[in-house]
Design a protein around this motif. Sequence first.
Motif, PDB file in Angstrom:
ATOM      1  N   GLY A 239       0.804  -1.226   0.000  1.00 46.27           N
ATOM      2  CA  GLY A 239       0.000   0.000   0.000  1.00 46.27           C
ATOM      3  C   GLY A 239       0.831   1.266   0.000  1.00 46.27           C
ATOM      4  N   ARG A 266       4.667   9.875  -3.529  1.00 44.76           N
ATOM      5  CA  ARG A 266       5.901   9.612  -4.282  1.00 44.76           C
ATOM      6  C   ARG A 266       6.266  10.822  -5.143  1.00 44.76           C
ATOM      7  NH1 ARG A 266       6.968   8.331  -9.468  1.00 44.76           N
ATOM      8  NH2 ARG A 266       8.551   6.776 -10.018  1.00 44.76           N
ATOM      9  N   CYS A 305       6.394   5.388   1.125  1.00 44.81           N
ATOM     10  CA  CYS A 305       5.612   6.621   1.151  1.00 44.81           C
ATOM     11  C   CYS A 305       4.238   6.420   0.526  1.00 44.81           C
ATOM     12  CB  CYS A 305       6.375   7.758   0.481  1.00 44.81           C
ATOM     13  SG  CYS A 305       6.778   7.485  -1.242  1.00 44.81           S
TER      14      CYS A 305
HETATM   15  N1  PLP Z   1       1.070   2.088  -3.842  1.00 47.88           N
HETATM   16  C1  PLP Z   1      -0.044   1.484  -3.425  1.00 47.88           C
HETATM   17  C2  PLP Z   1      -0.265   0.071  -3.816  1.00 47.88           C
HETATM   18  C3  PLP Z   1      -0.981   2.184  -2.654  1.00 47.88           C
HETATM   19  O1  PLP Z   1      -2.091   1.598  -2.235  1.00 47.88           O
HETATM   20  C4  PLP Z   1      -0.720   3.527  -2.322  1.00 47.88           C
HETATM   21  C5  PLP Z   1      -1.675   4.274  -1.513  1.00 47.88           C
HETATM   22  O2  PLP Z   1      -2.575   4.828  -1.999  1.00 47.88           O
HETATM   23  C6  PLP Z   1       0.447   4.124  -2.786  1.00 47.88           C
HETATM   24  C7  PLP Z   1       1.333   3.370  -3.533  1.00 47.88           C
HETATM   25  C8  PLP Z   1       0.777   5.547  -2.501  1.00 47.88           C
HETATM   26  O3  PLP Z   1      -0.067   6.417  -3.201  1.00 47.88           O
HETATM   27  P1  PLP Z   1      -0.425   7.848  -2.638  1.00 47.88           P
HETATM   28  O4  PLP Z   1       0.857   8.477  -2.279  1.00 47.88           O
HETATM   29  O5  PLP Z   1      -1.104   8.523  -3.752  1.00 47.88           O
HETATM   30  O6  PLP Z   1      -1.285   7.628  -1.461  1.00 47.88           O
END
Ligand code: PLP
Length: 362
Positions: A239, A266, A305
């Motif tokens: 996540g 990110r 992050c």
């Molecule tokens: N990767 C995954 C699989 C996620 O679920 C998330 C969370 O939303 C992220 C990355 C990070 O995304 P963001 O920074 O937009 O929350």
Amino acid sequence: MTTTSLFTHTPHPSPKTAEERAVAMQNPGFGKVFTDHMVVMTWTEEKGWHKGEVKARAPFAIDPAASVLHYAQEIFEGMKAYRTKDGIVLFRPDQNASRMALSAERMAMPAIPEDLFIQAVEELVRVDADWVPEGDGSLYLRPFMFASENFLGVRPSLEYIFCVIASPVGAYFKGGYQAVTVWTSEHYTRAAPGGTGAAKCGGNYASSLVAQAEATKNGCDQVVFLDAVEHRWIEELGGMNVCFVMDDNTLVTPPLGGTILPGITRNSILTLAKEAGMKVEERPYSFEEWKNDAQSGKLRETFACGTAAVVAGIGTVRYRGGEFAIGNSGDGEVTAKLRAKLVGIQRGEVEDTHGWVRTVSL
Ligand code: PLP
Ligand code: COI
């Protein structure tokens, strides 16, 4: 009932009292406590998006044949509202709106116009403004959309429900901002080229759960996925995205190529790192390099992050063959600096030179 813009308002008949709310918000954890209201909107081929409602949070009555229950046509977003000295703010909600539209396109669902998405989120923040925590907490907002047509044939649904719910939250990880331990899954992968990795669809998370369970069994907080083709390149966590800090002031992160989620955190971190004078490289980075660089000291820090976790140092990496430590196994210096800058902007304590913060008019 009153109507403002597209949304009718039917306030909760018996919302939580201030005392009940204070108790619920005392130690909310993550995603366990919910606010009084929700926003719901419906889509049909005939009418497009219509019937926007702000109303008491309540279960949906959906038919057992609703196609989401069979073919998982569902997407969501995750974003936060923060209480600052200037009021309640959202962080880059336009980015969540545009990612929701991309997810919708990938899952053959109707897009929600970006301004309507933001309006829906703001309606909920306004009606449940008392639920936005003071201090370190925030109000996690979960917009989502699912296929609601009753039909068992396999094709895109002709009806959808969009909903926004909200949950006051504290830190995502139990240990707060302590460095976390991650499990590298060598067997399970998250997304293949041409698949749905870049979309925020529920199915991606369903398929990650067995790997997350393996991580938990091995005493880890999160799972790290490797690529589906060579099982070699680091992709992201269950996540969160992942970044590596090298001894020559370079920040390395896996490139966006359709198999990982384009995280808004990110993207923000990459911008802040560049502004802080770091060299940023979006390039493939293998598990082997990670292990060797951690052992040689070339790699100083690694952090996860994402909206839920914000920026979390990774101190220990476990895998089937053993484990290795990163830096001093604690929260790294660069990690802490980037987190402080990002959180400072989100909370109105550091100047927002990018126009990332949007104040919600109450
Ligand atoms: N990767 C995954 C699989 C996620 O679920 C998330 C969370 O939303 C992220 C990355 C990070 O995304 P963001 O920074 O937009 O929350
Ligand atoms: C988020 O950060 O919004 C997510 O969806 C990730 C999940 C771990 C809650």
